[in-house]
Design an enzyme around this catalytic site. Structure first.
Site, PDB file in Angstrom:
ATOM      1  N   GLU A 198     -11.548  -7.290  19.525  1.00  0.00           N
ATOM      2  CA  GLU A 198     -11.424  -6.595  18.243  1.00  0.00           C
ATOM      3  C   GLU A 198     -10.332  -7.213  17.386  1.00  0.00           C
ATOM      4  OE1 GLU A 198     -10.981  -2.127  16.326  1.00  0.00           O
ATOM      5  OE2 GLU A 198     -10.201  -2.496  18.329  1.00  0.00           O
ATOM      6  N   ASP A 361     -16.067  -6.546  10.563  1.00  0.00           N
ATOM      7  CA  ASP A 361     -16.340  -6.537  11.998  1.00  0.00           C
ATOM      8  C   ASP A 361     -17.064  -5.257  12.403  1.00  0.00           C
ATOM      9  OD1 ASP A 361     -14.033  -4.782  11.750  1.00  0.00           O
ATOM     10  OD2 ASP A 361     -13.929  -4.905  13.933  1.00  0.00           O
ATOM     11  N   CYS A 610      10.751   0.456 -11.630  1.00  0.00           N
ATOM     12  CA  CYS A 610      10.809   1.403 -10.515  1.00  0.00           C
ATOM     13  C   CYS A 610      12.207   2.013 -10.406  1.00  0.00           C
ATOM     14  CB  CYS A 610      10.366   0.697  -9.234  1.00  0.00           C
ATOM     15  SG  CYS A 610       9.977   1.816  -7.876  1.00  0.00           S
ATOM     16  N   HIS A 723       5.072  -2.022 -10.782  1.00  0.00           N
ATOM     17  CA  HIS A 723       5.664  -3.328 -10.480  1.00  0.00           C
ATOM     18  C   HIS A 723       4.778  -4.447 -11.009  1.00  0.00           C
ATOM     19  CE1 HIS A 723       8.878  -2.102  -7.591  1.00  0.00           C
ATOM     20  NE2 HIS A 723       8.089  -1.050  -7.411  1.00  0.00           N
ATOM     21  N   GLU A 725       5.757  -7.391 -11.552  1.00  0.00           N
ATOM     22  CA  GLU A 725       6.180  -8.632 -10.879  1.00  0.00           C
ATOM     23  C   GLU A 725       5.485  -8.826  -9.543  1.00  0.00           C
ATOM     24  OE1 GLU A 725       8.847  -5.527  -9.073  1.00  0.00           O
ATOM     25  OE2 GLU A 725       7.810  -5.887 -10.963  1.00  0.00           O
TER      26      GLU A 725
END
Length: 764
Positions: A198, A361, A610, A723, A725
């Site tokens: 997995e 998957d 922020c 944000h 950036e």
């Protein structure tokens, strides 16, 4: 090789009642120990003082090959020869007997497929994990190239995580996990194999620098040892894990043991199912080629099924069996490790040649879950599926077995099949995208219809029920009702070409521009590096300024054209939304004087993101002429919100965002106190950014009018919660329009370029 002495009186001990044993064995976090040359101590101390990081010299190397902790009274609680620690480690002998466990097989009725699908989709292991991912900062550093959430609805569906090594957007590191606790109950050896399988079918979607040979694994053994039969089961599991990894040619250089996984409730003892949690890591050659699990719509394409197990389809250990309160008798495994490796590397070749449009998957929930999840993050389209080429006649086994395998969506079928055939990898043409919003599954003359949007709500409901515990009933219900009603929207500026050349900038700049920007940092902020790079790329010369530099007078800002207060958690936010940071300016004479001089100049710009936005609002820098100042309040959900969401730029008067007016773009948010509280009418504020939808969660904090950013009246000073950036490159974005595949840059870079050009015009 040397030995060392630790002086216990030099250790930072906050509790004088601690014994020597408690001091030596203490597991305090957020600390690290380093060995340095004696002549470097003062240099390290200066760095630590600037960052306000506590720094202690606690000992020295000795060369006597002994490891010693010594108290001031000469007592040595630890005094060991180095060879006792590393050369003569005691061996543990464990004796156990094999206990054969058998579990009842799962029984089912194919006529109840609809019920079975809904039961599986609600299991915690299969169901939506939005309640987890929406509160974790998945964009910090700006180097996150692949996180959990995908598609225009941003649902947690990604198989692997990928982080760029730098902002050039090429090399990176991928990681994934795998575990199979139910299967390990039936067969511990198969459980180990399935855990590795997995992890590998999850990480395969990133183009690895050397294919499967790039992968290293870490094994975390979670086992209820010292109970009859469990040590013997653990031995079989470890042996199988080792054998499978060796046969694949990959290593397991590290791991962790948690071998007391039992809990007593009165006289009853509960065992955790023994399992190994596998973490896979590998170097990525090109982070921009990572494949998404979200089905591409509107393209003439085919979905293929590729089995990695070379085993019969089995339901033991599956989510389907668990949903019926069973474990099962037979679990799948990987019968041929060489075939598994060939299949893995063939898929890697397809990814490197960009022949896979989407891939997912098959694991928890089986093939039916995989097909549904590939459609969940879309708003349109579905799949028409034919299972006639699969030899198995049992439809339940086909849909719900968790044999390792994958589904891939491809457009160039001839090229794909040629590569798979050359590698000796079997495949089945399974499905084709359709316009209808359903899965229409055909098998042996019968059709079965599953409605995607209904089942997506079933899948999401478990997350909603858990989210009520953290966000409260209202916010959790609003998220549940609105998540699918707020797909990301994009409207790019007409002039935007997506090239660096459009802005006359280059990632390879080596000369100074003379336009100076400063990143202002306080202890705890974490968005400085990505902000510095955004400014650098736009043409600024960027300087790092810590608050200690301003407070001490080492920095004056007198030669700086633009300052940016970056995002993060100043002072760990324990003093509120940047209130402590604001105090650093207000109550330190030199810092306050530097700030005042900067804002009194007519040739300066500033930006707060922020935590920096909270700072600018707290200092009143955006509304200096208003008697009552805005405030930043806790999000209405009362928790941290992390999302890639839509932002609309209204017509506005601002240096940075003026040219972006009318745009709709995707952007990251990551904050807990982002709600603007405005004491005056909306018209009195220069609003430069709004969330595209006013309702939660697309408005993550409950700001009035969906406000995400405001600027000063003259447009020079701007503060916003999202944000930008962290979204200047397409690969940083949680979702980006598929028809803009060649874009080097996103329109957010224009804001920084606008700032640099303004400074150039006003400082001549």
């Amino acid at each position: 090789e040397t030995g060392g002495l630790i002086h216990m009186d030099q250790l930072p001990v906050g509790d004088p009642t601690l014994s020597a044993k408690e001091i030596v064995g203490n597991e305090s976090q957020e600390r690290m120990g380093i060995v340095i040359r004696e002549e470097d101590i003062e240099h390290i101390r200066q760095i630590a003082d600037r960052e306000r990081a506590p720094f202690y010299v606690v000992g020295e190397t000795t060369g006597d090959h002994r490891f010693v902790f010594e108290q001031t009274d000469g007592v040595k609680p630890i005094d060991l020869a180095m060879e006792d620690m590393f050369g003569k480690a005691p061996r543990t002998v464990m004796t156990d007997r094999t206990v054969e466990e058998t579990y009842e097989d799962v029984t089912y009725d194919q006529t109840q497929l609809d019920e079975y699908v809904e039961r599986v989709l609600q299991l915690e292991a299969v169901a939506c994990k939005d309640w987890l991912t929406n509160k974790v900062d998945r964009s910090v550093t700006g180097k996150i190239a692949r996180q959990q959430c995908q598609g225009e609805i941003q649902l947690p569906l990604s198989d692997c995580g990928v982080v760029a090594l730098d902002y050039r957007g090429r090399a990176g590191i991928a990681t994934s996990i795998g575990h199979a606790p139910q299967a390990a109950l039936v067969d511990p050896a198969a459980g180990s194999v399935l855990s590795i399988a997995e992890a590998l079918t999850n990480i395969v979607w990133a183009p690895l620098s050397e294919g499967l040979d790039s992968v290293s694994l870490s094994a975390n053994w979670m086992w209820p040892c010292k109970n009859e039969g469990e040590d013997a089961r653990l031995y079989r599991a470890v042996e199988a894990c080792s054998d499978f990894a060796c046969s694949l040619g990959i290593n397991i250089p590290t791991g962790k043991d948690s071998l007391s996984m039992t809990q007593k409730y009165g006289k009853d003892k509960v065992y955790s199912p023994g399992t190994v949690i596998i973490s896979a890591g590998a170097e990525v050659s090109d982070i921009r080629k990572v494949v998404s699990p979200v089905l591409r719509t509107g393209i003439d394409s085919t979905v293929y099924y590729i089995d990695f197990s070379f085993d019969k389809l089995k339901l033991g250990g599956s989510a389907f069996a668990q949903s019926l309160d069973k474990i099962g008798k037979e679990v799948p495994t990987v019968q041929d490790s060489e075939y598994f490796a060939n299949a893995f590397n063939a898929v890697q070749e397809l990814i490197n040649k960009e022949l896979i449009l989407a891939g997912h998957d098959i694991s928890a929930g089986g093939m039916i879950t995989t097909m549904l999840e590939m459609n969940f993050a879309n708003t349109e389209g579905g799949l028409e599926v034919s299972l006639d080429e699969i030899p198995e006649k049992d439809l339940v086994k086909i849909l719900f077995s968790e044999n390792p395998g994958i589904l891939i969506q491809v457009e160039k079928t001839d090229e794909v099949e040629k590569i798979l055939k050359k590698a000796g990898v079997a495949f089945i043409r399974l499905a084709r995208p359709c316009d209808e919003r359903h899965l229409l599954i055909h098998k042996d003359g019968a059709d079965y219809q599953f409605f995607i949007d209904h089942l997506r709500d079933v899948w999401f409901e478990s997350s909603y029920l858990l989210d009520r515990k953290q966000s409260g009933e209202k916010a959790a219900k609003d998220r549940f009702l609105n998540y699918k009603e707020q797909p990301l929207q994009f409207r790019f500026p007409d002039s935007f070409t997506g090239t660096l050349a459009q802005y006359g900038i280059s990632a390879d700049r080596r000369t100074r521009s003379g336009v100076k920007a400063a990143i202002i940092r306080e202890k705890g902020v974490n968005g400085d590096r990505e902000m510095a790079y955004s400014l650098y790329l736009a043409g600024f010369d960027v300087k790092d300024v810590h608050m200690t530099d301003l407070i001490s007078g080492r920095e004056t800002l007198d030669d700086i054209n633009m300052i940016v207060y970056c995002g993060g958690f100043s002072n760990s936010d324990v003093l509120g939304s940047a209130k402590g940071w604001a105090g650093g300016f207000l109550w330190n004479e030199k810092a306050k004087a530097a700030l005042d001089r900067f804002y009194n100049r007519p040739d300066t710009l500033s930006l707060g993101i922020c935590n920096g936005c909270q700072l600018m609002v707290e200092l009143g820098l955006l509304t200096p002429d208003h008697e009552q100042k805005p405030k930043m309040r806790h999000n209405d959900s009362h928790k941290f919100e992390s999302q890639f969401i839509g932002l609309t730029i209204p017509e506005n008067n601002s240096v940075m965002f003026g040219s972006l007016s009318g745009s709709k773009l995707g952007i990251w948010v990551a904050h807990g106190e982002g709600k603007f509280e405005l004491p005056y009418a909306k018209e009195r504020y220069n609003i430069v950014a709004q969330y595209t939808y006013d309702a939660y969660p697309a408005n993550p904090n409950g700001s009035p009018y969906g406000i995400a950013g405001i600027a000063s009246a003259d447009g020079r000073h701007l503060a916003m919660m999202p944000h930008l950036e962290r979204a200047i490159f397409p690969w940083q974005c949680g979702h980006y329009p598929a028809d803009r595949k060649t874009d080097e840059i996103t329109p957010w870079i224009e804001a920084f370029v606008n700032a640099r050009k303004w400074v150039e015009q006003h400082t001549k």
